[in-house]
Design a protein around this motif. Structure first.
Motif, PDB file in Angstrom:
ATOM      1  N   ALA A   1       0.611   2.311   9.141  1.00  0.00           N
ATOM      2  CA  ALA A   1      -0.316   2.702   8.073  1.00  0.00           C
ATOM      3  C   ALA A   1      -1.680   2.090   8.342  1.00  0.00           C
ATOM      4  N   ALA A   2      -2.725   2.888   8.252  1.00  0.00           N
ATOM      5  CA  ALA A   2      -4.080   2.401   8.507  1.00  0.00           C
ATOM      6  C   ALA A   2      -5.041   3.065   7.540  1.00  0.00           C
TER       7      ALA A   2
ATOM      8  N   ALA B   1       0.826  -1.210   0.000  1.00  0.00           N
ATOM      9  CA  ALA B   1       0.000   0.000   0.000  1.00  0.00           C
ATOM     10  C   ALA B   1       0.856   1.254   0.000  1.00  0.00           C
ATOM     11  N   TYR B   2       0.328   2.274  -0.645  1.00  0.00           N
ATOM     12  CA  TYR B   2       1.000   3.578  -0.728  1.00  0.00           C
ATOM     13  C   TYR B   2      -0.047   4.634  -0.422  1.00  0.00           C
ATOM     14  N   LEU B   3      -0.082   5.113   0.824  1.00  0.00           N
ATOM     15  CA  LEU B   3      -1.161   5.968   1.280  1.00  0.00           C
ATOM     16  C   LEU B   3      -1.168   7.334   0.618  1.00  0.00           C
TER      17      LEU B   3
ATOM     18  N   ILE C   1      -8.078   7.434   7.423  1.00  0.00           N
ATOM     19  CA  ILE C   1      -6.712   7.095   7.027  1.00  0.00           C
ATOM     20  C   ILE C   1      -5.745   7.674   8.044  1.00  0.00           C
ATOM     21  N   ALA C   2      -4.761   6.897   8.414  1.00  0.00           N
ATOM     22  CA  ALA C   2      -3.686   7.384   9.281  1.00  0.00           C
ATOM     23  C   ALA C   2      -2.364   6.860   8.744  1.00  0.00           C
ATOM     24  N   SER C   3      -1.395   7.742   8.642  1.00  0.00           N
ATOM     25  CA  SER C   3      -0.056   7.366   8.204  1.00  0.00           C
ATOM     26  C   SER C   3       0.930   7.831   9.264  1.00  0.00           C
ATOM     27  N   LEU C   4       1.390   6.897  10.072  1.00  0.00           N
ATOM     28  CA  LEU C   4       2.377   7.181  11.104  1.00  0.00           C
ATOM     29  C   LEU C   4       3.727   6.694  10.599  1.00  0.00           C
ATOM     30  N   SER C   5       4.490   7.601  10.028  1.00  0.00           N
ATOM     31  CA  SER C   5       5.799   7.270   9.462  1.00  0.00           C
ATOM     32  C   SER C   5       6.865   7.781  10.417  1.00  0.00           C
ATOM     33  N   PRO C   6       7.490   6.892  11.197  1.00  0.00           N
ATOM     34  CA  PRO C   6       8.448   7.344  12.219  1.00  0.00           C
ATOM     35  C   PRO C   6       9.640   8.070  11.595  1.00  0.00           C
TER      36      PRO C   6
ATOM     37  N   THR D   1      -3.412  -6.201  14.224  1.00  0.00           N
ATOM     38  CA  THR D   1      -2.056  -6.740  14.204  1.00  0.00           C
ATOM     39  C   THR D   1      -1.356  -6.310  12.924  1.00  0.00           C
ATOM     40  N   GLU D   2      -0.069  -5.994  13.025  1.00  0.00           N
ATOM     41  CA  GLU D   2       0.669  -5.439  11.883  1.00  0.00           C
ATOM     42  C   GLU D   2       1.349  -6.490  11.027  1.00  0.00           C
TER      43      GLU D   2
END
Length: 653
Positions: A471-472, A164-166, A498-503, A463-464
């Protein structure tokens, strides 16, 4: 489901209208009386054997029964795909017209071909079943097809899944395409990078924003099959979009590969209406694999929507169909792995070298170990290439910098090649995308039961394993509730979240963001005891950080903007405000995840400020079942505190 049904009916209307108006290609009569008699014999044999009802013919023509209209129609929307005026709806009429067209050698079809060469898969299958007499129906000389088939020289077929590519509306669920691998002995093309790939996509522009989404939902884009070298796809997905790629080699016989290739040739000039939810990239690739082996019936498993990940899982569930799985990490994944190997200090040195802030000559003063210096220089070169790719740079200075870094690295002792470890689980082994929740608890002192369902796809508390970390994305989440003193009512309907948590890390300056759109009941109770439905839009940019070395704690902060229409608000039924949301995702064990989030917002036009606290906990019993608990508290100035706590089970479907 009601919304999806409406979307499906809306999408069906233009398809039916186009089909009835489709012109038929004029078919010449067979040249001789003997051929005319022979054609009648072939058509009679086909009718007697009921070939038009056989699975192979239905598959080659893409016939599907619509789940609501119950109309058997072809999903192809190109009039040139049919040889009978009613071919889109009548398999028998199309088969008879196809047999008649085979007697016409005129080069009247795409790429100056006869019907037998334009529809080579149809010809081959009908020849197998009816055993054409070469004296009365000579075998066609399909030069163009033969050159194309020999040029690709496919012996194996590999299904490719870029994750996936958010940041792209068309790729939020991932993507699939096929790679056609030649024989190992066929020279330089034996490299997978030089193999050809078959791709199906909408002929549209993602930069159109909302117009792109609307057209993708309603079939206003034309979808088409294309083929191009695999290395071009690698550059697009691996390099430019930084998407990990999974490769699933399929166990197809040589005959099945030939059949797939023949049908791919037929579909090359054919246009389909592209629909984001059902007739998308993954759905039509399943139909190609079905053409190779119709008894798989892969495309029949997807009626309302076809999520790329679900189509991969459908293939993986067929015993023996997938022979091997290979992981190809994105450039960003490699840099993330290198940053972990180097540690913060050495990673910062690699970035400083890349930015020209640290001369390569000084590295030996800071790092005495030749092995460590080699890794730092390699990472600096990879980071330089990554940055150039992101900016589509062809600057000669960038190339000089890379050559300089490679030369410095070559002066150090060689070491083992760095390989990014393959994740423990590939995407087919993760949880299923649909989920149903049954929760019981209380809201503001009243007992409550809640039933929630979502058709897709993955949220932060899932679960990831098999999914992208942080990414959600969920679509069409629906929740119904019943309180001990009330009636069954719609609790919320969330079309998209949509949530994109990119550390962030020493090498990559990743950005996080989230957005939520939903029809939801108010947290506050009016004087008449009701909680009215309101429209809620919130989201904003943010930052996230790994708070532990083992990646078990992820912290985040977001600018939490909100626009809300809510009749329970004390002054006006609308509110526009902004604030901050601070939260943490923690995994005390592989099966247990906890989320804590506190947020506060201030609003315009004298609406009271609001603070809230959210606590959620999920424990996975197995791949299909979770235990889930959540409590949330909302406090608005000059209003009572609103509280709810729920506990229950979640089932993946």
């Amino acid at each position: 489901m009601a919304v999806l049904a409406v979307l499906t009916l809306t999408c069906l209307a233009p398809r039916l209208a186009q089909a009835h108006d489709a012109p038929a290609t004029a078919i010449l009569e067979p040249a001789t009386p003997e051929q005319k008699v022979y054609l009648q014999q072939l058509q009679a044999q086909a009718s007697q054997q009921k070939l038009a009802d056989e699975l192979m013919w239905q598959t080659l023509m893409h016939y599907r029964v619509h789940p609501i209209a119950r109309v058997n129609r072809s999903l192809a929307d190109d009039p040139e795909f049919f040889l009978a005026p009613t071919g889109k709806y009548q398999p028998g009429a199309e088969l008879d017209a196809t047999l008649a067209a085979f007697f016409d050698p005129t080069l009247r079809y795409a790429l100056d071909q006869s019907a037998a060469c334009r529809f080579v898969a149809r010809y081959q299958w009908l020849d197998e079943r009816l055993h054409f007499d070469p004296k009365l129906l000579p075998e066609p000389n399909c030069v163009r097809y033969r050159q194309w088939r020999e040029g690709i020289a496919a012996e194996k077929v590999t299904l490719i899944f870029p994750s996936a590519y958010l940041n792209s509306p068309a790729s939020m669920y991932g993507h699939t395409f096929l790679r056609l691998d030649p024989k190992p002995a066929s020279g330089p093309k034996a490299s997978p990078l030089l193999s050809y790939a078959v791709n199906y996509a909408a002929n549209g522009n993602e930069n159109e924003g909302l117009a792109f989404a609307f057209k993708g939902l309603t079939g206003l884009y034309a979808g088409a099959f294309t083929n191009s070298p695999y290395y071009i796809r690698i550059r697009e997905y691996n390099d430019l979009e930084n998407r990990d790629i999974w490769e699933y080699e399929l166990n197809l016989t040589p005959k099945e590969v030939d059949r797939l290739m023949a049908h791919t040739w037929e579909l090359g000039p054919t246009v389909f209406d592209y629909y984001f939810f059902d007739e998308n990239c993954s759905y039509h690739l399943l139909s190609l694999i079905d053409a190779a082996r119709p008894e798989l019936r892969l495309s029949e498993q997807f009626t309302w929507w076809a999520i790329p990940l679900d189509t991969i899982k459908a293939i993986a569930r067929v015993p023996g169909l997938v022979t091997s799985v290979r992981y190809r990490p994105a450039n960003s994944s490699e840099l993330h792995y290198r940053a972990n190997l180097l540690g913060p200090q050495s990673a910062a040195q690699a970035k400083a070298i890349m930015q020209g802030q640290l001369p390569v000559e000084r590295l030996s003063e800071l790092e005495p170990s030749p092995e460590r210096r080699a890794l730092i220089l390699e990472t600096a070169e990879r980071l330089t290439a990554y940055d150039a790719t992101r900016h589509v740079s062809v600057d000669s200075e960038t190339q000089k910098q890379r050559i300089s870094l490679l030369a410095a690295r070559a002066a150090l002792p060689s070491g083992p090649a760095l390989t990014v470890p393959t994740p423990r689980m590939d995407p087919t082994q993760g949880h299923d995308t649909a989920r149903v929740d049954l929760m019981v608890g209380q809201r503001n002192g009243h007992g409550m039961v809640m039933l929630q369902a979502r058709p897709a796809y993955h949220e932060l508390m899932d679960t990831e394993e098999g999914y992208q970390r942080g990414a959600a994305i969920t679509f069409f989440s629906l929740a119904m509730s019943k309180t001990s003193d009330g009636h069954v009512q719609l609790e919320r309907f969330v079309p998209v979240e949509i949530a994109s948590l990119s550390p962030r890390e020493p090498l990559l300056s990743a950005r996080s963001w989230r957005v939520h759109v939903g029809l939801e009941r108010s947290n506050q109770v009016r004087q008449d005891g009701t909680r009215p439905l309101g429209l809620n839009l919130n989201g904003g940019p943010g930052l996230s950080y790994e708070l532990s070395a083992d990646q078990r704690v992820l912290g985040y902060v977001f600018l939490d903007n909100q626009a809300r229409w809510d009749r329970a608000l004390p002054r006006e039924p609308w509110a526009i405000g902004s604030g901050l949301a601070l939260g943490m995702l923690a995994d005390p064990s592989p099966s247990w995840r906890v989320q804590v989030e506190v947020s506060g917002r201030a609003y315009l036009d004298r609406q009271p400020a609001e603070t809230s606290l959210l606590l959620r906990s999920r424990y996975s019993l197995d791949k299909h079942w979770n235990l889930h608990a959540q409590c949330d508290t909302t406090k608005r100035r000059e209003a009572p505190v609103s509280q709810s706590c729920l506990i229950g089970v979640q089932r993946y479907l």
